[in-house]
Design an enzyme around this catalytic site. Structure first.
Site, short mmCIF file in Angstrom:
data_model
loop_
_atom_site.label_atom_id
_atom_site.label_comp_id
_atom_site.label_asym_id
_atom_site.label_seq_id
_atom_site.Cartn_x
_atom_site.Cartn_y
_atom_site.Cartn_z
N LYS A 222 -12.47 -0.32 -0.15
CA LYS A 222 -11.65 0.39 -1.14
C LYS A 222 -12.38 0.35 -2.49
CE LYS A 222 -7.43 0.26 1.48
NZ LYS A 222 -6.80 -0.73 2.35
N HIS B 147 -5.55 -3.68 -1.94
CA HIS B 147 -5.29 -2.64 -2.95
C HIS B 147 -5.32 -3.20 -4.37
CE1 HIS B 147 -4.53 1.00 -0.66
NE2 HIS B 147 -4.00 0.23 0.26
N SER C 87 0.80 -1.23 0.00
CA SER C 87 0.00 0.00 0.00
C SER C 87 0.83 1.27 0.00
CB SER C 87 -0.97 0.00 1.18
OG SER C 87 -0.29 -0.28 2.38
C1 LIG Z 1 -6.78 -1.03 3.79
C2 LIG Z 1 -6.05 -2.26 4.10
C3 LIG Z 1 -6.46 -3.09 5.14
C4 LIG Z 1 -7.59 -2.72 6.05
O1 LIG Z 1 -8.81 -2.85 5.42
P1 LIG Z 1 -10.12 -2.34 6.18
O2 LIG Z 1 -11.22 -3.10 5.57
O3 LIG Z 1 -10.18 -0.87 5.96
O4 LIG Z 1 -9.91 -2.66 7.63
C5 LIG Z 1 -5.79 -4.28 5.33
N1 LIG Z 1 -4.74 -4.63 4.55
C6 LIG Z 1 -4.31 -3.83 3.56
C7 LIG Z 1 -3.15 -4.26 2.71
C8 LIG Z 1 -4.93 -2.62 3.32
O5 LIG Z 1 -4.49 -1.82 2.35
#
Ligand SMILES: *Cc1c(COP(=O)(O)O)cnc(C)c1O
Length: 398
Positions: free
Chosen positions: A245, A216, A188
């Protein structure tokens, strides 16, 4: 409260401020999109948004909002129960089946967030007899999830396949019964894609399971947006992901994989057993988001075009970008204060970005992580690049 405790906290906060590491939240008063309205001292302003995980622009998609509104009417606001007591809706099972089908797995299980999915995975599936081999740049939720498990822990330098092999050999030498390799699909903070084909080859050589956190990637990367496995042709055994996301951007996480994995998680995963069921509106909206994302080759093309244009023109201006193809485009700045100053100079010009610095990224590797979106028009991209050119000169890096 005990004397001195709050003074202690104030000292910690003052230290964060003095180091230039204080994070401040701006308030948006519009839907999430390529442009957002932001509240500030001088009233409301329209800004071009380069920092949402809204890769396909689905966060304010009318059909998703409609699906959510219909569910709100049909099922009400909340479930007021965990899944196994009286919190499972037909919608929850539909969403679990849909995400499993989309990603080519037997079944799936929902969580309140992917943070919880990663908190559930390792403790439930592995014991002290087993080994977890984790990439050094994995997301905080993976690190925390690994900490919760009793399995032996091994860490390999990010995407370093020689080191991964060394760690696998060590796990074998230590007589680990089962071995699980875990990696972000797309990192990320850097936007790099995990080397899944090489990881698959090593996993097969040393008898290991692969778990990929594809937060992502799911929805926008690879054929039909099926993520890094589909993109690289090397399918992970287990995938964790988010609905927060690309897939509508509301909230909720999932784990998908073989039936026995999902069945055991449903019996034993603590963040599943002891936390409330996903709200009906969020569940129905996410279900619609999967359908839309799957067919959205047009949006994926727009995202790719925006990514190429932005990378190329920012590079030509002389910005130091991390290389890659994903819509995560980090502008490297080094010191936290420089990242803050550039972010502020961009803010004044109507571009919404976030500076990232320690503890989110290593010290000395502060950056502005820009993220492309299909919601950004060509004019938005032009505007943002113009603002970067001016702001870069203002802070003295161009
Ligand atoms: C955003 C993200 C998370 C967390 O996801 P949520 O559903 O917002 O808790 C976990 N792992 C990665 C790699 C992320 O980018």
């Amino acid at each position: 409260m005990q004397t001195g405790y709050l003074d202690h906290l104030r000292t910690v906060l003052a230290d964060i401020e003095a180091q230039g590491l204080m994070k401040r939240e701006r308030q948006i008063t519009s839907p999430q999109g390529g442009q957002v309205t932001v509240a500030g001292a001088g009233g409301q302003r329209q800004m071009v948004n380069l920092c949402a995980n809204n890769y396909l622009g689905l966060a304010d998609h009318p059909a998703i909002a409609d699906a959510a509104a219909t569910a709100l009417e049909q099922y009400g606001f909340g479930m007021a129960s965990v899944r196994f007591i009286c919190g499972t809706l037909d919608l929850h099972r539909e969403l679990e089946t849909a995400i499993a089908r989309y990603l080519g797995k037997d079944d799936a299980i929902l969580f309140a967030a992917c943070f919880d999915a990663n908190g559930a995975l390792f403790e439930t599936l592995l014991s002290e007899d087993d080994a977890i081999i984790s990439d050094s740049l994995n997301h905080a939720s993976i690190i925390d999830g690994v900490r919760l498990s009793k399995a032996k822990r091994y860490r390999f330098q990010t995407s370093d396949m020689d080191d991964l092999e060394t760690q696998l050999k060590q796990a074998v030498a230590d007589n680990a019964r089962f071995r699980l390799i875990v990696t972000d699909g797309v990192f990320s903070m850097d936007g790099y894609i995990a080397k899944l084909p090489e990881i698959r080859a090593l996993a097969d050589k040393y008898g290991a399971i692969i778990a990929v956190d594809d937060c992502h990637a799911t929805g926008h990367l690879g054929p039909e947006g099926r993520g890094t496995g589909a993109l690289t042709g090397a399918e992970p055994d287990i995938i964790t992901g988010t609905f927060g996301k690309t897939l509508g951007g509301a909230m909720g996480g999932f784990i998908t994989g073989p039936q026995a994995v999902i069945d055991l998680l449903r019996q034993r995963a603590r963040p599943y057993l002891f936390s409330n069921a996903l709200a009906p509106a969020v569940t129905a909206g996410s279900l619609r988001a999967i359908e839309i994302a799957r067919g959205a080759d047009d949006l994926r093309q727009k995202l790719t075009d925006n990514t190429r244009t932005f990378r190329q023109r920012m590079g030509e201006l002389g910005f130091d970008l991390l290389p890659g193809e994903t819509p995560i485009i980090p502008v490297m700045l080094g010191e936290a204060t420089l990242a803050q100053n550039l972010a502020a100079a961009l803010d004044r010009r109507g571009v919404y970005v976030a500076g990232f610095f320690f503890p989110v990224v290593p010290k000395g590797k502060a950056r502005i992580r820009t993220q492309m979106s299909a919601a950004l028009s060509a004019a938005d991209i032009d505007f943002a690049i113009g603002a970067f050119a001016e702001a870069g000169k203002e802070v003295g890096i161009l």
